[in-house]
Design a protein around this motif. Structure first.
Motif, PDB file in Angstrom:
ATOM      1  N   ALA A 258      -9.893   0.058   2.290  1.00  0.00           N
ATOM      2  CA  ALA A 258      -8.738  -0.260   1.440  1.00  0.00           C
ATOM      3  C   ALA A 258      -7.564  -0.760   2.258  1.00  0.00           C
ATOM      4  O   ALA A 258      -6.860  -1.702   1.860  1.00  0.00           O
ATOM      5  N   ILE A 259      -7.333  -0.144   3.413  1.00  0.00           N
ATOM      6  CA  ILE A 259      -6.202  -0.527   4.262  1.00  0.00           C
ATOM      7  C   ILE A 259      -6.456  -1.862   4.945  1.00  0.00           C
ATOM      8  O   ILE A 259      -5.538  -2.684   5.105  1.00  0.00           O
TER       9      ILE A 259
ATOM     10  N   TYR B 204       2.697   1.703  -3.413  1.00  0.00           N
ATOM     11  CA  TYR B 204       1.743   2.146  -4.429  1.00  0.00           C
ATOM     12  C   TYR B 204       1.359   3.607  -4.225  1.00  0.00           C
ATOM     13  O   TYR B 204       1.201   4.368  -5.185  1.00  0.00           O
TER      14      TYR B 204
ATOM     15  N   SER C 284      -7.568  -4.854  -2.541  1.00  0.00           N
ATOM     16  CA  SER C 284      -7.131  -3.606  -1.920  1.00  0.00           C
ATOM     17  C   SER C 284      -6.873  -2.537  -2.979  1.00  0.00           C
ATOM     18  O   SER C 284      -7.276  -1.376  -2.826  1.00  0.00           O
TER      19      SER C 284
ATOM     20  N   GLU D  51      -4.451  -8.375  -1.979  1.00  0.00           N
ATOM     21  CA  GLU D  51      -3.796  -7.249  -2.662  1.00  0.00           C
ATOM     22  C   GLU D  51      -4.628  -6.724  -3.823  1.00  0.00           C
ATOM     23  O   GLU D  51      -4.796  -5.512  -3.982  1.00  0.00           O
TER      24      GLU D  51
ATOM     25  N   ASP E 211       0.832  -1.205   0.000  1.00  0.00           N
ATOM     26  CA  ASP E 211       0.000   0.000   0.000  1.00  0.00           C
ATOM     27  C   ASP E 211       0.864   1.250   0.000  1.00  0.00           C
ATOM     28  O   ASP E 211       0.585   2.210  -0.721  1.00  0.00           O
TER      29      ASP E 211
ATOM     30  N   PRO F  56       0.262   5.219   4.494  1.00  0.00           N
ATOM     31  CA  PRO F  56      -1.157   4.839   4.543  1.00  0.00           C
ATOM     32  C   PRO F  56      -1.772   5.007   5.938  1.00  0.00           C
ATOM     33  O   PRO F  56      -2.894   5.503   6.066  1.00  0.00           O
TER      34      PRO F  56
ATOM     35  N   TRP G  16      -8.560   1.141  -3.384  1.00  0.00           N
ATOM     36  CA  TRP G  16      -7.817   2.402  -3.495  1.00  0.00           C
ATOM     37  C   TRP G  16      -8.204   3.140  -4.769  1.00  0.00           C
ATOM     38  O   TRP G  16      -8.291   4.376  -4.784  1.00  0.00           O
TER      39      TRP G  16
END
Length: 302
Positions: free
Chosen positions: A276-277, A6, A285, A282, A3, A217, A289
């Motif tokens: 999202a967190i 990204y 998620s 993955e 996260d 994040p 995001w």
């Protein structure tokens, strides 16, 4: 943590102002200030230069199709002269730029500054600024022909202190992400100085001591969550004072409808960030995001 990588990649590719634009802006700011400093008209009252706003706060972000221009505010430090009224400082600065073949067609007057436009890409607001030892600094208002109190430099210091308390520029980066969210979604309206102040106010005295911000994040999640909690506690539009000049209220240009909408949208996006967190898969998620920041998040992944 994927996260975080990204998010940093997304900041670099889509949010942060690129080096080429920033260099053009820096070069233009330096040229403007050099022009003013070399002027015969201002040689006796020019003391230095500084910056304010998102340019000084490092929260400036890349323009988008929905918000195409970016800008810089620069301060021309002046000493007052008995021969001039407040409006004269704007007027004379404007006349000086009009005398230049470079700036003649780019310059226009505003209430508290003169603005230099650069082909629709960015503009520079040049603000006459009066530093005072034992009271608030001042700027001139051409429309009212009055001096107004300000503390732009103090505000920049306040934000730097808050950012240092959080660490790793996480506060500045969170503000950039929320400004991007505002610009790209266009589902809420809030001036940058008001948004910056409300987010900065969420940094507490205990942060960095009893509360740590482990990564970007979690910093975004915590600051956005605190902002949402504060907004949900305030059903009526609250006062948001300038943290270094209490008599200035930053919500003076807002209204109840804009506030209510902002309160609702921040609550919505806070929930999306949490989802999202907390998502362990993955691919899922990334999709969550992208729901927040758009399809360019983690571009090319899945």
């Amino acid at each position: 943590m994927l996260d975080e990588q990204y998010l940093y990649d997304f900041l670099e590719s889509e949010v942060n102002i690129d080096n080429a634009r920033l260099q053009r802006l820096n070069d233009s700011v330096n040229a403007v200030m050099n022009y003013v400093s070399s002027s015969d008209l201002f040689e006796d009252i020019y003391d230095g230069d500084g910056t304010q706003g998102s340019y000084a706060h490092r929260t400036i972000i890349k323009p988008s199709m929905k918000k195409k221009q970016f800008d810089a505010d620069v301060l021309v430090f002046m000493s007052k002269t008995d021969e001039w009224e407040p409006a004269d400082y704007i007027e004379e600065l404007y006349k000086e730029f009009r005398m230049s073949g470079i700036y003649r067609e780019k310059v226009r007057r505003n209430a508290r500054c003169v603005t230099i436009d650069y082909a629709g890409e960015f503009h520079i607001d040049v603000v006459p600024y009066f530093s005072r030892l034992f009271s608030n600094d001042q700027i001139a208002n051409r429309n009212t022909n009055e001096f107004e109190p300000t503390d732009s430099l103090g505000y920049t210091e306040w934000l730097e202190e808050k950012n240092n308390k959080v660490g790793n520029d996480y506060l500045v980066l969170t503000i950039r992400l929320l400004k991007y969210l505002r610009n790209i979604k266009q589902t809420f309206s809030v001036k940058s100085i008001l948004l910056t102040t409300m987010v900065g106010n969420q940094v507490r005295w205990s942060d960095g001591v009893f509360t740590s911000f482990d990564d970007l994040p979690s910093a975004l999640q915590l600051l956005l969550g605190r902002l949402d909690d504060w907004l949900q506690e305030n059903h009526k539009m609250p006062v948001v004072n300038n943290p270094v000049m209490e008599e200035e209220d930053f919500v003076r240009h807002w209204n109840k409808d804009l506030y209510d909408n902002f309160r609702e949208k921040i609550h919505l996006y806070r929930g999306w960030v949490d989802e999202a967190i907390e998502e362990e898969d993955e691919a899922e998620s990334i999709l969550k995001w992208r729901k927040i920041f758009g399809d360019k998040y983690a571009l090319g992944v899945y």
